[in-house]
Design a protein around this motif. Structure first.
Motif, PDB file in Angstrom:
ATOM      1  N   ARG A 655       0.821  -1.217   0.000  1.00 21.89           N
ATOM      2  CA  ARG A 655       0.000   0.000   0.000  1.00 21.89           C
ATOM      3  C   ARG A 655       0.852   1.263   0.000  1.00 21.89           C
ATOM      4  O   ARG A 655       0.332   2.367   0.097  1.00 21.89           O
ATOM      5  CB  ARG A 655      -0.938  -0.015   1.202  1.00 21.89           C
ATOM      6  CG  ARG A 655      -2.104  -0.982   0.990  1.00 21.89           C
ATOM      7  CD  ARG A 655      -3.024  -1.089   2.169  1.00 21.89           C
ATOM      8  NE  ARG A 655      -4.309  -1.630   1.769  1.00 21.89           N
ATOM      9  CZ  ARG A 655      -5.233  -2.097   2.605  1.00 21.89           C
ATOM     10  NH1 ARG A 655      -4.983  -2.080   3.910  1.00 21.89           N
ATOM     11  NH2 ARG A 655      -6.380  -2.554   2.168  1.00 21.89           N
ATOM     12  N   GLY A 656       2.180   1.094  -0.078  1.00 21.36           N
ATOM     13  CA  GLY A 656       3.058   2.238  -0.230  1.00 21.36           C
ATOM     14  C   GLY A 656       3.646   2.787   1.044  1.00 21.36           C
ATOM     15  O   GLY A 656       4.409   3.762   0.997  1.00 21.36           O
ATOM     16  N   PHE A 831      -6.415  -2.659  -8.062  1.00 17.09           N
ATOM     17  CA  PHE A 831      -5.402  -1.947  -7.279  1.00 17.09           C
ATOM     18  C   PHE A 831      -6.031  -0.852  -6.425  1.00 17.09           C
ATOM     19  O   PHE A 831      -5.636  -0.639  -5.271  1.00 17.09           O
ATOM     20  CB  PHE A 831      -4.326  -1.367  -8.194  1.00 17.09           C
ATOM     21  CG  PHE A 831      -3.465  -2.389  -8.877  1.00 17.09           C
ATOM     22  CD1 PHE A 831      -3.077  -3.540  -8.219  1.00 17.09           C
ATOM     23  CD2 PHE A 831      -3.039  -2.204 -10.188  1.00 17.09           C
ATOM     24  CE1 PHE A 831      -2.285  -4.487  -8.843  1.00 17.09           C
ATOM     25  CE2 PHE A 831      -2.236  -3.142 -10.825  1.00 17.09           C
ATOM     26  CZ  PHE A 831      -1.871  -4.295 -10.150  1.00 17.09           C
ATOM     27  N   GLU A 832      -7.018  -0.136  -6.991  1.00 17.70           N
ATOM     28  CA  GLU A 832      -7.678   0.919  -6.217  1.00 17.70           C
ATOM     29  C   GLU A 832      -8.479   0.317  -5.058  1.00 17.70           C
ATOM     30  O   GLU A 832      -8.467   0.856  -3.947  1.00 17.70           O
ATOM     31  CB  GLU A 832      -8.585   1.741  -7.118  1.00 17.70           C
ATOM     32  CG  GLU A 832      -7.827   2.685  -8.029  1.00 17.70           C
ATOM     33  CD  GLU A 832      -8.739   3.558  -8.853  1.00 17.70           C
ATOM     34  OE1 GLU A 832      -8.266   4.610  -9.314  1.00 17.70           O
ATOM     35  OE2 GLU A 832      -9.914   3.183  -9.050  1.00 17.70           O
ATOM     36  N   ARG A 837      -1.341   1.649  -3.633  1.00 23.20           N
ATOM     37  CA  ARG A 837      -1.074   2.935  -4.275  1.00 23.20           C
ATOM     38  C   ARG A 837       0.052   2.884  -5.311  1.00 23.20           C
ATOM     39  O   ARG A 837      -0.098   3.447  -6.395  1.00 23.20           O
ATOM     40  CB  ARG A 837      -0.772   3.993  -3.206  1.00 23.20           C
ATOM     41  CG  ARG A 837      -1.979   4.371  -2.371  1.00 23.20           C
ATOM     42  CD  ARG A 837      -1.732   5.620  -1.556  1.00 23.20           C
ATOM     43  NE  ARG A 837      -0.612   5.479  -0.636  1.00 23.20           N
ATOM     44  CZ  ARG A 837      -0.723   4.999   0.606  1.00 23.20           C
ATOM     45  NH1 ARG A 837      -1.894   4.598   1.057  1.00 23.20           N
ATOM     46  NH2 ARG A 837       0.334   4.927   1.391  1.00 23.20           N
ATOM     47  N   PRO A 838       1.196   2.255  -5.020  1.00 22.57           N
ATOM     48  CA  PRO A 838       2.256   2.241  -6.041  1.00 22.57           C
ATOM     49  C   PRO A 838       1.807   1.584  -7.339  1.00 22.57           C
ATOM     50  O   PRO A 838       2.160   2.059  -8.436  1.00 22.57           O
ATOM     51  CB  PRO A 838       3.384   1.443  -5.368  1.00 22.57           C
ATOM     52  CG  PRO A 838       3.137   1.613  -3.906  1.00 22.57           C
ATOM     53  CD  PRO A 838       1.657   1.628  -3.759  1.00 22.57           C
ATOM     54  N   TRP A 839       1.034   0.520  -7.256  1.00 27.30           N
ATOM     55  CA  TRP A 839       0.562  -0.165  -8.462  1.00 27.30           C
ATOM     56  C   TRP A 839      -0.562   0.631  -9.121  1.00 27.30           C
ATOM     57  O   TRP A 839      -0.680   0.644 -10.345  1.00 27.30           O
ATOM     58  CB  TRP A 839       0.108  -1.581  -8.100  1.00 27.30           C
ATOM     59  CG  TRP A 839       1.264  -2.502  -7.942  1.00 27.30           C
ATOM     60  CD1 TRP A 839       1.750  -3.374  -8.874  1.00 27.30           C
ATOM     61  CD2 TRP A 839       2.128  -2.621  -6.812  1.00 27.30           C
ATOM     62  NE1 TRP A 839       2.854  -4.033  -8.381  1.00 27.30           N
ATOM     63  CE2 TRP A 839       3.109  -3.588  -7.116  1.00 27.30           C
ATOM     64  CE3 TRP A 839       2.169  -2.006  -5.562  1.00 27.30           C
ATOM     65  CZ2 TRP A 839       4.111  -3.952  -6.235  1.00 27.30           C
ATOM     66  CZ3 TRP A 839       3.168  -2.364  -4.671  1.00 27.30           C
ATOM     67  CH2 TRP A 839       4.129  -3.325  -5.006  1.00 27.30           C
ATOM     68  N   THR A 840      -1.361   1.337  -8.306  1.00 28.12           N
ATOM     69  CA  THR A 840      -2.390   2.218  -8.862  1.00 28.12           C
ATOM     70  C   THR A 840      -1.740   3.329  -9.683  1.00 28.12           C
ATOM     71  O   THR A 840      -2.164   3.625 -10.811  1.00 28.12           O
ATOM     72  CB  THR A 840      -3.232   2.825  -7.722  1.00 28.12           C
ATOM     73  OG1 THR A 840      -3.904   1.774  -7.037  1.00 28.12           O
ATOM     74  CG2 THR A 840      -4.253   3.801  -8.261  1.00 28.12           C
ATOM     75  N   ASP A 841      -0.705   3.949  -9.134  1.00 28.61           N
ATOM     76  CA  ASP A 841      -0.032   5.041  -9.846  1.00 28.61           C
ATOM     77  C   ASP A 841       0.585   4.548 -11.147  1.00 28.61           C
ATOM     78  O   ASP A 841       0.491   5.218 -12.187  1.00 28.61           O
ATOM     79  CB  ASP A 841       1.048   5.654  -8.952  1.00 28.61           C
ATOM     80  CG  ASP A 841       0.484   6.342  -7.723  1.00 28.61           C
ATOM     81  OD1 ASP A 841      -0.738   6.617  -7.714  1.00 28.61           O
ATOM     82  OD2 ASP A 841       1.247   6.592  -6.765  1.00 28.61           O
ATOM     83  N   SER A 861     -15.038   5.204  -1.318  1.00 31.36           N
ATOM     84  CA  SER A 861     -14.959   3.745  -1.426  1.00 31.36           C
ATOM     85  C   SER A 861     -13.658   3.257  -0.837  1.00 31.36           C
ATOM     86  O   SER A 861     -13.534   3.103   0.363  1.00 31.36           O
ATOM     87  CB  SER A 861     -15.121   3.306  -2.879  1.00 31.36           C
ATOM     88  OG  SER A 861     -14.129   3.910  -3.699  1.00 31.36           O
ATOM     89  N   ALA A 862     -12.655   3.050  -1.718  1.00 32.68           N
ATOM     90  CA  ALA A 862     -11.394   2.477  -1.216  1.00 32.68           C
ATOM     91  C   ALA A 862     -10.723   3.407  -0.216  1.00 32.68           C
ATOM     92  O   ALA A 862     -10.224   2.968   0.820  1.00 32.68           O
ATOM     93  CB  ALA A 862     -10.460   2.193  -2.379  1.00 32.68           C
ATOM     94  N   ASP A 863     -10.724   4.729  -0.542  1.00 30.53           N
ATOM     95  CA  ASP A 863     -10.020   5.648   0.338  1.00 30.53           C
ATOM     96  C   ASP A 863     -10.662   5.695   1.725  1.00 30.53           C
ATOM     97  O   ASP A 863      -9.982   5.677   2.746  1.00 30.53           O
ATOM     98  CB  ASP A 863      -9.999   7.056  -0.273  1.00 30.53           C
ATOM     99  CG  ASP A 863      -9.071   7.129  -1.475  1.00 30.53           C
ATOM    100  OD1 ASP A 863      -8.245   6.212  -1.617  1.00 30.53           O
ATOM    101  OD2 ASP A 863      -9.198   8.078  -2.262  1.00 30.53           O
ATOM    102  N   SER A 864     -12.001   5.769   1.764  1.00 25.59           N
ATOM    103  CA  SER A 864     -12.647   5.866   3.069  1.00 25.59           C
ATOM    104  C   SER A 864     -12.509   4.570   3.853  1.00 25.59           C
ATOM    105  O   SER A 864     -12.315   4.588   5.066  1.00 25.59           O
ATOM    106  CB  SER A 864     -14.123   6.229   2.904  1.00 25.59           C
ATOM    107  OG  SER A 864     -14.783   5.248   2.140  1.00 25.59           O
ATOM    108  N   LEU A 865     -12.613   3.446   3.160  1.00 29.15           N
ATOM    109  CA  LEU A 865     -12.441   2.173   3.850  1.00 29.15           C
ATOM    110  C   LEU A 865     -11.022   2.039   4.381  1.00 29.15           C
ATOM    111  O   LEU A 865     -10.800   1.453   5.446  1.00 29.15           O
ATOM    112  CB  LEU A 865     -12.759   1.005   2.916  1.00 29.15           C
ATOM    113  CG  LEU A 865     -14.233   0.747   2.644  1.00 29.15           C
ATOM    114  CD1 LEU A 865     -14.384  -0.435   1.707  1.00 29.15           C
ATOM    115  CD2 LEU A 865     -14.996   0.490   3.926  1.00 29.15           C
ATOM    116  N   ALA A 866     -10.043   2.541   3.632  1.00 26.84           N
ATOM    117  CA  ALA A 866      -8.655   2.443   4.079  1.00 26.84           C
ATOM    118  C   ALA A 866      -8.436   3.224   5.372  1.00 26.84           C
ATOM    119  O   ALA A 866      -7.527   2.926   6.134  1.00 26.84           O
ATOM    120  CB  ALA A 866      -7.716   2.942   2.989  1.00 26.84           C
TER     121      ALA A 866
END
Length: 927
Positions: A655-656, A831-832, A837-841, A861-866
């Motif tokens: 996840r970076g 990835f999202e 994050r590194p693979w998303t970028d 979604s992903a950001d809030s769950l993270a």
């Protein structure tokens, strides 16, 4: 020097400031937990008393408890001391919690119930939460190292769940005996010796401070220990020549000082003190009854004036535990035994304490006393006090005149200690059996316990040294025992990775004739060679566990016996039947959360975390890892204490969060002999390699991935199972760093080795991805398409997304951007969702290069769950399912108040304002 009421605390400004902050936070509704550690006489008790005074001045209610060496074998004695003022409020607890909590105190209605340690802990937490509704609470626990293990387990449970409660936990323990349950769970404050200036000021505050040579000798001898300074000053004042005596070990010196007052006391007072020291309880009526007419309550007065004890109403307390120790040691053998016999005679209504006093009064072996302790152990076991049961059985064994009976009690003690989750204790108990008996059944059972004890640490060779001889010796006479031993041995053999152990297990397995229950053979075959034995293991797995999903919602795993469920779950995981592994191991955890076997909980929770991670349920994997680590840290299960943080570091890296990942790995493996733990070694290399890959450092990543194979002319996997899952990552890093030929050597050797058996869909896709990255341009595409051909590959979404990203990059470089776009879009979605994050970028950059402007990630979604912790996600899902706060607390062992506190913090993270919106705000598990 800090004033506190009518007393002064010298040289502890820093410590007092921390305690003040703890109390201040409590008055604003914030929780906290702090463990003070230091040597005997360091001033821990004085600081606890100072904190209690601060709390009372701030309107905080104080509950106190003190460990007692004599009651450390009585289950939940400390918890009873702590909760006694409010036990009448237990009637308001939910029924199961009330029954569990009152049951351990023998205060239930007599209805037979199955002991449930977790419900007991939750009942205690809920009771305190209810009390805290009327104002904040400070729990002050002294001499924590002498608390019984049941109480320690409850305190550790509460320490992890205080968030949101206006309750703080303040404990003190000797630095050499910090309970394992609290060692990693609570912030620690070390109480160091006073510096010379503070030590001098403390001496100056004594009624008759020493001077000249006597002062320097006292300062030298005390070495900054406050209690030693006070007591040595008192000794010098009484006898100035004492300052010129040779130095003694500090503890002996202190105990000698305490005992020095005894000869001057009246004989009746000395007898009262001895009985109090032997009783180790504060109950004045019991002590007076045992002494009889040889003393009266007035005989306590000289001891009080000497500062040895404090008598309040019906309770008597020694001013310091070392005083009790000194009083007891100063008595003769006959005097001590007389005291214990008298105490046993008056404790007719308390069979457990009576048994312990009879044992203390025994001269040599005594089967009658041993039987009483045996009975006490049985009562403790029924109440869920497995550690207390083990303690009683261990003492009973020492009293047993018959060596075989002694050995049997030690084996039972080891079993109880295993259920309590204390592997080192299990090993110590088991080791004694071989010196007592030649009985094959007892020796075999002791070896199984010793093997288990070492298997959950990292001493795998030692574990197998116990288990494999038992398995081999019983092949002909007791094949069931052989399969049991082999099943236990397979786990340390897997973790070790050493081929000689696995080969021996497989050889013995083939000698065992078919049995009605073949579950042990299944795990041995799959766990020792999942590729060569895949077809056979899958057939056995199908016979042992069918998947009748014709009826929607069926949960056949819930009908399986627990041990079978665990073995089948582990087998499914090692064979890459990941979905089945999650179902089985998840069901096993549901069972284990309601049982006392913390050791099994930790190992199963870690296996479940691995399966969840591989399936792409990363947030759920983190929750399982947190649970596994907490249980393992309490029980001393070193393999999980190391393995869980390493897997968590892997998730951080992917996840970076690369710096935190490296720090987590470094903390986890410190002091561990990784070459003897090859599964951990391989996962450690991958975690660090993933961190390097996330930073774009392909050379460092290659070095880490390459380390999971040997440097021989024909490279072998460092670990026979774990290494091959990182083959494609090794090749990908090699291609980017000009090391393709070295990677091709590893790939070719691996392909030939895997051809000797049958690979899973997952491993087949990994090999095809590696082939594609190393293939000539005309040959690469068929390997990419082969890696994506099997729909089963979607069960491992991160690995499937990596293939799609590699394939899309290959297509775009050949100006086939249109074909690359759907692959990139599919990879980006995964990835999202995972938060990689590194693979998303990297994927977003490829999409832009392919002529597509990627959409912004879906809000919330992903950001809030993270942003949610694993526990918060679990609470949110349960609340979305319609459970009340109290029902959620029952399910995950939190108080309703803490559940509400978490929901209060969850709503803004998800961008919602009410409970009714949770269902729409949360994706389905695994999405």
């Amino acid at each position: 020097m800090t004033p506190l009421g009518d007393e002064w605390v010298v040289g502890r400004d820093h410590e007092l400031a921390l305690l003040s902050r703890l109390v201040d936070a409590l008055t604003t509704g914030r929780s906290g937990a702090l463990l003070m550690t230091g040597g005997p006489g360091a001033g821990k008790s004085a600081l606890l008393e100072a904190a209690a005074r601060m709390a009372r001045r701030s309107g905080v209610r104080v509950l106190r408890c003190r460990g007692s060496e004599g009651e450390s074998g009585l289950p939940f004695a400390g918890l009873h001391q702590l909760l006694r003022p409010f036990l009448d409020l237990a009637e308001g607890l939910p029924g199961r919690q009330r029954a569990a909590l009152l049951g351990v105190f023998g205060l239930d209605d007599g209805t037979p119930t199955v002991s449930d340690p977790l419900l007991t802990s939750l009942g205690a937490l809920t009771l305190l939460s209810d009390v805290a509704e009327h104002g904040p609470l400070l729990l002050v626990i002294d001499d924590t190292h002498w608390l019984d293990l049941g109480t320690l387990d409850v305190l550790a449970f509460m320490a992890r769940r205080l968030e949101g409660e206006p309750v703080a936990l303040l404990l003190a323990a000797r630095d050499t005996a910090v309970p394992a349950q609290l060692d990693r769970q609570v912030d620690r404050l070390t109480i160091e010796p006073l510096d010379p200036a503070a030590a001098g000021r403390l001496l100056d505050h004594q009624p008759r401070p020493p001077a000249g040579r006597a002062r320097s000798r006292v300062l030298e001898q005390a070495a900054g220990v406050p209690l030693a300074l006070v007591e040595l000053a008192r000794a010098v004042a009484r006898d100035p020549a004492a300052a010129h005596e040779d130095a003694l070990p500090l503890t002996d010196r202190l105990e000698a000082i305490f005992a020095a007052d005894l000869p001057e006391l009246p004989s009746a007072t000395r007898e009262l003190l001895l009985f109090a020291a032997a009783a180790e309880s504060a109950e004045l009526p019991v002590i007076l009854s045992a002494v009889g007419d040889r003393a009266t309550p007035d005989d306590w007065l000289p001891a009080e004036r000497a500062g040895l004890v404090r008598v309040d109403a019906d309770r008597v307390r020694f001013r310091h535990p070392l005083i009790r120790s000194a009083v007891y040691r100063a008595a003769t053998y006959t005097e001590r035994h007389t005291a214990h016999r008298a105490l046993a005679d008056v404790l007719v209504g308390d069979p457990d304490r009576r048994a312990w006093h009879h044992a203390a009064a025994a001269s040599g072996v005594d089967e009658e006393a041993a039987r009483e302790l045996d009975d006490s152990a049985a009562r403790a076991q029924r109440r869920g006090g497995y550690a207390a049961a083990a303690t009683a059985l261990e003492r009973a064994a020492r009293l047993s005149p018959d060596p075989t009976v002694r050995a049997g009690r030690l084996v039972r003690a080891a079993t109880m200690a295993m259920y309590a989750g204390h592997p080192r204790w299990v090993g110590e108990l088991s080791a004694q059996v071989a010196t007592l008996t030649d009985e094959p059944a007892l020796l075999a059972e002791a070896s199984l316990r010793a093997g288990w004890a070492l298997a959950v640490t990292t001493r795998f060779a030692g574990s197998l040294g116990f288990l494999l001889p038992v398995a081999e010796a019983a092949v002909d006479e007791d094949p069931v025992l052989t399969l049991d031993a082999l099943a236990t041995a397979t786990t340390p053999a897997y973790n070790s990775g050493a081929p000689e152990h696995r080969e021996k297990i497989l050889r013995i397995t083939e000698r065992v004739p078919p049995q009605e229950d073949e579950i042990g053979r299944l795990w041995a075959l799959a766990g020792c060679d999942p590729v060569r034995n895949r077809a056979r293991a899958l057939a056995m797995f199908a016979r042992a566990w069918t998947d009748p999903l014709a009826e929607p919602g069926a949960r056949p795993e819930l009908d399986l016996p627990l041990a079978r469920m665990v073995v089948l779950g582990g087998t499914a995981w090692v064979l890459d039947e990941t979905a089945e592994a999650i179902r089985l191991l998840g069901a096993a955890m549901d069972h284990l959360r309601r049982s006392p076997t913390s050791g099994a909980n930790a190992t199963v929770a870690q296996a479940l975390a691995l399966a969840l991670y591989e399936s792409g349920s990363w947030t759920e994997a983190r929750a399982a890892l947190d649970e596994a680590y907490g249980l393992a840290a309490e029980g001393g299960l070193e393999n999980v204490v190391v393995g869980a943080p390493v897997l968590r570091a892997t998730l951080l890296a992917l996840r970076g969060d690369t710096e935190e990942a490296r720090a987590a790995v470094q903390r986890a493996v410190h002091g561990i002999d990784l070459p003897n733990c090859r599964s951990l070694q391989v996962r450690t290399h991958y975690a660090l390699g993933a961190a390097a890959l996330a930073e774009g450092d392909h050379a460092a990543a290659y070095d880490r991935f390459r380390a999971v194979y040997t440097r021989q002319p024909e490279p072998e996997p460092l670990h026979f199972h774990a290494s091959d899952y990182y083959l494609a990552d090794l090749v990908a890093a090699a291609v980017r760093t000009g090391r393709a030929e070295d990677a091709r050597l590893v790939l070719d050797t691996t392909r030939r080795r895997l051809a000797e058996g049958e690979t899973s869909a997952r491993l087949t896709a990994i090999v095809h991805r590696a082939d594609a990255l190393l293939a000539e341009p005309d040959d690469a595409e068929r390997h990419f398409t082969a890696a994506l051909a099997d729909p089963a590959g979607d069960r491992w979404p991160f690995e499937r997304a990596q293939v799609r990203l590699d394939y899309a990059e290959w297509l775009r470089r050949r100006r086939r951007a249109v074909e690359a776009r759907p692959l990139l879009a599919a990879a980006l979605e995964v990835f999202e969702r995972l938060g990689a994050r590194p693979w998303t970028d990297r994927t977003r950059a490829e999409l832009r290069a392919a002529g597509v402007t990627p959409a912004s990630p879906p809000a919330g979604s992903a950001d809030s769950l993270a942003e949610l912790t694993p526990q918060q996600l679990q609470i949110a899902r349960l609340a979305a399912a319609g459970l009340t706060n109290r029902e959620i607390g029952e399910r995950i062992f939190l108080s309703p108040r803490t559940v509400g506190f978490h929901l209060y913090r969850i709503f803004p993270k998800l961008g919602i304002t009410s409970r009714a919106q949770l269902r729409d705000a949360l994706p389905e598990p695994g999405e």
